[in-house]
Design an enzyme around this catalytic site. Structure first.
Site, PDB file in Angstrom:
ATOM      1  N   TYR A 135       4.790  -1.225  -1.718  1.00  0.00           N
ATOM      2  CA  TYR A 135       6.124  -1.291  -1.117  1.00  0.00           C
ATOM      3  C   TYR A 135       6.209  -2.462  -0.151  1.00  0.00           C
ATOM      4  O   TYR A 135       5.216  -2.831   0.472  1.00  0.00           O
ATOM      5  CB  TYR A 135       6.423  -0.024  -0.312  1.00  0.00           C
ATOM      6  CG  TYR A 135       6.749   1.198  -1.125  1.00  0.00           C
ATOM      7  CD1 TYR A 135       8.068   1.505  -1.448  1.00  0.00           C
ATOM      8  CD2 TYR A 135       5.752   2.060  -1.559  1.00  0.00           C
ATOM      9  CE1 TYR A 135       8.386   2.645  -2.176  1.00  0.00           C
ATOM     10  CE2 TYR A 135       6.055   3.196  -2.294  1.00  0.00           C
ATOM     11  CZ  TYR A 135       7.370   3.480  -2.594  1.00  0.00           C
ATOM     12  OH  TYR A 135       7.674   4.610  -3.318  1.00  0.00           O
ATOM     13  N   TYR A 183       0.528   4.563  -6.803  1.00  0.00           N
ATOM     14  CA  TYR A 183      -0.142   4.044  -5.607  1.00  0.00           C
ATOM     15  C   TYR A 183      -0.944   5.138  -4.907  1.00  0.00           C
ATOM     16  O   TYR A 183      -0.625   6.319  -5.027  1.00  0.00           O
ATOM     17  CB  TYR A 183       0.858   3.384  -4.647  1.00  0.00           C
ATOM     18  CG  TYR A 183       1.975   4.268  -4.126  1.00  0.00           C
ATOM     19  CD1 TYR A 183       1.798   5.090  -3.018  1.00  0.00           C
ATOM     20  CD2 TYR A 183       3.235   4.245  -4.729  1.00  0.00           C
ATOM     21  CE1 TYR A 183       2.829   5.868  -2.528  1.00  0.00           C
ATOM     22  CE2 TYR A 183       4.277   5.015  -4.241  1.00  0.00           C
ATOM     23  CZ  TYR A 183       4.073   5.831  -3.146  1.00  0.00           C
ATOM     24  OH  TYR A 183       5.094   6.597  -2.673  1.00  0.00           O
ATOM     25  N   ARG A 201      -0.135   8.788  -6.138  1.00  0.00           N
ATOM     26  CA  ARG A 201       1.217   9.209  -6.543  1.00  0.00           C
ATOM     27  C   ARG A 201       1.512   8.691  -7.949  1.00  0.00           C
ATOM     28  O   ARG A 201       1.284   7.523  -8.234  1.00  0.00           O
ATOM     29  CB  ARG A 201       2.281   8.620  -5.605  1.00  0.00           C
ATOM     30  CG  ARG A 201       2.308   9.064  -4.156  1.00  0.00           C
ATOM     31  CD  ARG A 201       2.619  10.531  -3.910  1.00  0.00           C
ATOM     32  NE  ARG A 201       3.498  11.209  -4.853  1.00  0.00           N
ATOM     33  CZ  ARG A 201       4.836  11.148  -4.844  1.00  0.00           C
ATOM     34  NH1 ARG A 201       5.472  10.458  -3.930  1.00  0.00           N
ATOM     35  NH2 ARG A 201       5.563  11.799  -5.726  1.00  0.00           N
ATOM     36  N   HIS A 208       7.076   6.364  -9.481  1.00  0.00           N
ATOM     37  CA  HIS A 208       8.354   7.039  -9.239  1.00  0.00           C
ATOM     38  C   HIS A 208       9.338   6.085  -8.584  1.00  0.00           C
ATOM     39  O   HIS A 208       8.953   5.073  -7.996  1.00  0.00           O
ATOM     40  CB  HIS A 208       8.153   8.270  -8.343  1.00  0.00           C
ATOM     41  CG  HIS A 208       7.566   7.932  -7.004  1.00  0.00           C
ATOM     42  ND1 HIS A 208       6.208   7.809  -6.803  1.00  0.00           N
ATOM     43  CD2 HIS A 208       8.130   7.637  -5.813  1.00  0.00           C
ATOM     44  CE1 HIS A 208       5.968   7.473  -5.544  1.00  0.00           C
ATOM     45  NE2 HIS A 208       7.121   7.345  -4.918  1.00  0.00           N
ATOM     46  N   HIS A 266      12.584   6.374  -5.840  1.00  0.00           N
ATOM     47  CA  HIS A 266      13.314   7.245  -4.916  1.00  0.00           C
ATOM     48  C   HIS A 266      14.818   7.087  -5.139  1.00  0.00           C
ATOM     49  O   HIS A 266      15.302   5.955  -5.229  1.00  0.00           O
ATOM     50  CB  HIS A 266      12.977   6.888  -3.470  1.00  0.00           C
ATOM     51  CG  HIS A 266      11.533   7.093  -3.113  1.00  0.00           C
ATOM     52  ND1 HIS A 266      11.076   8.241  -2.512  1.00  0.00           N
ATOM     53  CD2 HIS A 266      10.454   6.304  -3.284  1.00  0.00           C
ATOM     54  CE1 HIS A 266       9.767   8.149  -2.317  1.00  0.00           C
ATOM     55  NE2 HIS A 266       9.353   6.974  -2.778  1.00  0.00           N
TER      56      HIS A 266
HETATM   57 FE   FE2 Z   1       7.241   6.474  -2.983  1.00  0.00          FE
END
Ligand code: FE2
Lengths: 205, 287
Positions: B153, B192, B202, B205, B207
């Site tokens: 991110y 990640y 995770r 995905h 959000h």
């Molecule tokens: Fe996330």
């Protein structure tokens, strides 16, 4: 719609209502929303210094009393005359249009602050309130609550919703008027003095 | 002014980093030392026990559980008292209005926000948003954010040592059309690691942040990609304890929406909770 959302529901499952689509599950906002959702002016429903402007602020804390540095709050409220506002422009404030919507992230210590106008009551016999949605890392779905204005104690005492809340928990829904005129509203996600969170009809949570 | 906003979004990544550096440091490192962390198999057993108990109870939950210990951050952040019944009133029976003043159509394409093309599989994610009665959510705001193709991110607190893509920010916004449809062009995010337990990852995905026609329908969620081997290992997805409910968070690959020599299509339809305003009107009509 895809067949993932079937119209039939087994009546023995109390959370599913026959004839109604099953809602998509909510999930946590996670830790990485800061660069995506907060926006410049999100917390300023009116510019500071506007006649009638009030600071609405407080702290979001967890079950250990620690402030959350990664909670996102949204408020949605009527105008001072008690009317819901239906105007664009919340994401690009023009400095004079009151849209009734605000969004802010808590700071490192869990504190948040909005600048807004105080809403009027939406109907006779109802105490005026600001609707709130709480999102946070560690919170697996959003929570709803209401911030009631503290000044009209007769309206608070008569309000049908507040009367439905056990008396000892009612204060968690009412802002405090600070000496400087601001409104203080703390949100406690867990614990003895946990904030009252809402479940609306037709919702599992 | 909408264009001004888009220009702001096209700032270079280093400046965004400088801004994000002002954000608070996390109370604990994003990836704390592994000592003291549960193993994946211990987490798996916790998840299994909760889901078995729930299946035995006969009560099928369709939403994420707020109290779900395998997701460690939820321990101190879930309410312990029952949610209090409230009939929505006043402002809760309508939703904020967003429109062209708020959202630039270009914000729906996450691959054109910088000078160059982002690295990764170019995809389109599209679908319909309806309420619990099947009515389309028209002209309403949809916001997304996601990691890049490497699982990183653009966020100060993301310590994952995967490369930043100077051509990808990972934020998009759009308005639904009159049929409740939305569409984003982006790249497929990578999985990640995170600090929930040892070797925690995770699943990939995106959000999603959604508004309905009334404030009671406000929700934020995560969309997953089909057949991800990390599904069973992920406490956040598994906090939706019913398999059929979890499936509602998974997009499907949709070849009809893939484009020749250009991108792959995924379809994800979203159902918000039922609204109350119309129902009350109908009840009023009966009186
Ligand atoms: Fe996330």
């Amino acid at each position: 719609m895809s067949d993932q959302h079937t119209r039939t529901a087994t009546p023995t499952r109390p959370y599913a209502v026959p004839g109604v689509l099953v809602p998509t599950p909510g999930q946590t906002i996670g830790p990485f929303y800061h660069y995506a959702l907060p926006y410049e002016g999100g917390e300023l429903l009116v510019p500071p210094g506007t006649p009638g402007a009030v600071q609405l602020h407080g702290t979001v804390t967890d079950g250990a009393g620690a402030g959350l540095q990664d909670a996102l709050l949204e408020i949605w409220q009527c105008d001072p005359a008690g009317r819901p506002v239906q105007r664009q422009g919340s994401m690009h404030r023009d400095g004079h249009t009151f849209t009734g919507f605000g969004r802010v992230s808590t700071r490192r210590d869990g504190h948040y602050s909005f600048t807004t106008l105080e809403p009027g009551p939406s109907a006779p016999g109802r105490a005026p309130f600001v609707a709130v949605t709480v999102f946070a890392r560690g919170l697996l779905n959003r929570l709803f609550t209401r911030i009631y204005l503290p000044d009209d104690t007769d309206a608070l005492a008569a309000d049908p919703f507040l009367r439905s809340v056990p008396e000892d928990r009612r204060p968690t829904l009412v802002a405090a008027r600070e000496p400087d005129g601001s409104l203080r509203f703390d949100i406690r996600l867990q614990g003895d003095d946990e904030t009252v969170f809402l479940r609306f009809p037709r919702q599992e949570l | 002014m909408a264009l001004t906003h888009h220009d702001e979004r096209t700032t270079d990544v280093s400046r965004q980093h400088a801004e994000l550096a002002e954000l608070a440091e996390p109370a604990e490192p994003a990836q704390p030392p592994t000592a003291g962390l549960a193993s994946q198999s211990a987490i798996d057993r916790e998840i299994e026990r909760i889901q078995a108990d729930e299946a035995a109870s006969g009560l099928t939950r369709t939403q994420s559980r707020l109290d779900f210990a395998p997701y460690r951050s939820s321990l101190l952040r879930h309410p312990t008292k029952d949610l209090h019944h409230a009939d929505p009133e006043g402002v809760e029976l309508v939703a904020p209005v967003f429109g062209e003043r708020d959202v630039d159509p270009l914000e729906a394409d996450l691959t054109i926000q910088h000078d160059g093309e982002p690295i990764g599989e170019r995809i389109r994610i599209s679908g319909r948003i309806v309420d619990g009665d099947g009515r389309p959510v028209r002209r309403q705001l949809v916001e997304i954010w996601q990691a890049n193709a490497a699982g990183r991110y653009i966020h100060k607190r993301d310590q994952h040592p995967a490369p930043i893509d100077p051509n990808f920010t990972g934020v998009g916004r759009t308005l639904t059309d009159d049929l409740g449809r939305y569409s984003f062009v982006t790249i497929k995010p990578g999985p990640y690691p995170w600090g929930n337990h040892r070797n925690a990852w995770r699943p990939a995905h995106v959000h999603f942040s959604l508004f309905g026609t009334e404030f009671t329908q406000r929700m934020i969620t995560q969309m997953y990609f089909p057949s991800d081997p990390l599904f069973a290992l992920d406490p956040i997805l598994q906090s939706v304890t019913d398999p059929a409910a979890r499936d509602r968070l998974v997009a499907r690959y949709d070849h009809d929406r893939s484009e020749h020599e250009w991108l792959l299509g995924y379809t994800w339809d979203i159902v918000l909770t039922g609204s109350h305003a119309t129902r009350m009107e109908q009840e009023g009509d009966d009186v």
